[in-house]
Scaffold this active site. Structure first.
Site, short mmCIF file in Angstrom:
data_model
loop_
_atom_site.label_atom_id
_atom_site.label_comp_id
_atom_site.label_asym_id
_atom_site.label_seq_id
_atom_site.Cartn_x
_atom_site.Cartn_y
_atom_site.Cartn_z
N SER A 185 3.39 11.47 1.98
CA SER A 185 3.02 10.61 2.55
C SER A 185 2.78 11.36 3.73
O SER A 185 2.81 10.21 4.93
CB SER A 185 4.33 9.44 2.41
OG SER A 185 5.69 10.05 2.79
N HIS A 213 0.83 7.55 -2.53
CA HIS A 213 0.02 6.96 -1.57
C HIS A 213 -1.60 7.36 -2.48
O HIS A 213 -2.46 7.20 -2.26
CB HIS A 213 0.51 7.92 -1.18
CG HIS A 213 1.48 7.60 0.22
ND1 HIS A 213 1.48 6.87 1.52
CD2 HIS A 213 2.82 7.43 -0.23
CE1 HIS A 213 2.84 6.10 2.24
NE2 HIS A 213 3.45 7.13 1.07
N LYS A 244 2.10 -0.31 -1.23
CA LYS A 244 1.11 0.71 -0.79
C LYS A 244 -0.67 -0.02 -0.67
O LYS A 244 -1.15 -1.09 0.06
CB LYS A 244 0.66 2.15 -0.65
CG LYS A 244 2.39 2.11 -0.34
CD LYS A 244 2.63 3.55 -0.58
CE LYS A 244 4.40 4.08 -0.10
NZ LYS A 244 4.87 3.28 1.24
N1 PMP Z 1 7.78 7.14 -3.09
C1 PMP Z 1 6.76 7.40 -2.17
C2 PMP Z 1 5.73 8.82 -1.80
C3 PMP Z 1 6.49 6.81 -0.92
O1 PMP Z 1 6.53 7.68 0.30
C4 PMP Z 1 7.46 5.80 -1.39
C5 PMP Z 1 7.15 4.49 0.19
N2 PMP Z 1 7.76 5.34 1.22
C6 PMP Z 1 8.21 4.80 -1.55
C7 PMP Z 1 8.24 5.74 -2.89
C8 PMP Z 1 9.23 3.75 -1.75
O2 PMP Z 1 8.04 2.79 -2.32
P1 PMP Z 1 8.59 1.03 -2.16
O3 PMP Z 1 8.67 1.17 -0.43
O4 PMP Z 1 7.82 0.73 -3.33
O5 PMP Z 1 10.09 1.49 -2.19
#
Ligand code: PMP
Length: 393
Positions: A185, A213, A244
């Site tokens: 990310s 992602h 996302k």
């Molecule tokens: N895993 C990763 C790699 C993320 O980047 C994120 C969100 N930033 C999440 C899980 C969590 O997702 P959510 O926004 O649906 O809670």
């Protein structure tokens, strides 16, 4: 007073950040103009720091599906998946995700965060070992903590380090789960999944890949990095989010292990929270349908990613290792990163600023992210805004 003494350091950090940038605390989207433009602090601004990779939150079909779900089923389920919060659309979405990802089982969770929390706190326990990439998302770390599992980190994407650790740890006879992300990310780089699968197989370990992602972003059909790397059958647990590329809110885990279904009875973050609203589920379901039938969205996203990466590279910014819809621009010093971030905002471009410890290696990042909805002209405007702050990098 005593209870809050522990916040003293936080207060000081906030004051320091306020000194660098007042705007940092005032980023409020006053008006959404489109998926790539919003009014921030009274100024129309190009959004180059979202996770809106495919423009789904603004797609008419997704909006209509969400509206219809609200009209027919209400604004919320008012209950846990375990009790009164499983509607037929939750089940249909689970079936659709299983079909799409070529897995036998899928559980839909309320967020991606709770998907990781659920799986990692339940599938592994205190007698098991998780070896995770140091750059893994907080939800992976938190899931391990909730389950009390033994955690070992390997250096980001460093296969020699993973190899050394798994060889040593496998001698103890504990079950080992390797946890990585698809597209990371912050740096936008990919996990070397083929090599990870080779190590997993050699040492009889399990593999969890968080494709938060990469869903809809990588792979010929948009199934993520495992599809792109040709190792889908070797991934035990695919985790992801609807927040996302699908433009909604929610999360999922898909697996061929039938034991995944047992999480519905044993996982606290599944049992003790309300389920996703009908609107969120309907929007995610429609977005998956669109991803399946419109590969050109992915092509446009990558054209935009390549365009911005090439432009920033021409200007000699220090970027991530390869073009990607996530493009980190590195700054050695935090004050300069803030000045650059402020400068971009003043020039009508919003990106994410990422500071240590959230940034991977102690440097500050301006994290740009692209969308299939950006026009080439908008990408050029983003590049031009960066040109104006180049002296700070
Ligand atoms: N895993 C990763 C790699 C993320 O980047 C994120 C969100 N930033 C999440 C899980 C969590 O997702 P959510 O926004 O649906 O809670």
């Amino acid at each position: 007073m005593g209870l809050f003494n522990k916040f003293q350091k936080t207060r000081e950090s906030i004051e320091t950040l306020r000194h660098y940038s007042n705007s940092f605390f005032r980023i409020v989207i006053d008006e959404v103009i489109s998926g790539t433009e919003a009014v921030i602090n009274g100024r129309p601004t190009i959004l180059a720091g979202t996770n809106n990779y495919l423009g789904m939150p603004q797609r008419k079909e997704c909006i209509e599906a969400a509206c219809q779900a609200i009209m027919e089923q209400g604004t919320g389920t008012t209950g846990s998946r375990m009790a009164n919060g499983t509607y037929s659309i939750h089940v249909e979405l689970e079936q659709a995700m299983s079909r799409f990802l070529h897995k036998k089982h899928t559980i839909v969770f309320t967020t991606g965060y709770s998907a990781n929390l659920s799986v990692l706190s339940t599938v592994v326990g205190p007698k098991d070992i998780v070896i995770l990439d140091a750059d893994c998302h907080a939800s992976i770390y938190d899931g391990c903590r909730l389950g009390g599992v033994q955690v070992y980190r390997f250096r980001h994407n460093d296969m020699a380090d993973l190899g050394k650790r798994i060889e040593r740890l496998s001698k103890g006879g504990a079950n080992i789960l390797i946890a990585v992300e698809g597209l990371y990310s912050m740096l936008g780089d990919r996990a070397p999944l083929r090599e990870i699968v080779r190590l997993k197989t050699r040492y009889g370990a399990y593999l969890l890949v968080d494709e938060a992602h990469s869903l809809g972003v990588l792979g010929e059909k948009g199934r993520g990095l495992a599809e792109e790397a040709g190792v889908e059958d070797d991934v035990d647990f695919v985790i992801g989010t609807f927040s996302k590329s699908l433009g909604s809110v929610g999360g999922y885990c898909s697996s061929n292990h039938k034991e995944l279904e047992l999480l519905r009875f044993t996982s606290r973050p599944y049992v003790f929270t309300a389920s996703s609203s009908p609107a969120n589920i309907a929007a995610a379901r429609k977005a998956i349908e669109i991803i399946e039938r419109e590969p050109e969205l992915r092509r446009r996203l990558w054209e935009n990613a390549n365009q911005l990466f090439n432009r920033l590279q021409e200007m000699s910014f220090v970027l991530g290792p390869a073009p990607s819809p996530i493009i980190p621009v590195r700054f050695q010093e935090i004050p300069q990163a803030f000045e650059a971030w402020n400068g971009l905002l003043e020039n009508g471009v919003y990106v994410n600023i990422v500071l240590p410890p959230a940034s991977p290696d102690g440097t500050a990042l301006l994290r740009c992210s692209l969308s299939a909805s950006h026009s080439p002209d908008q990408v050029e405007k983003i590049a031009k805004a960066f040109k104006k702050i180049k002296h700070l990098a």
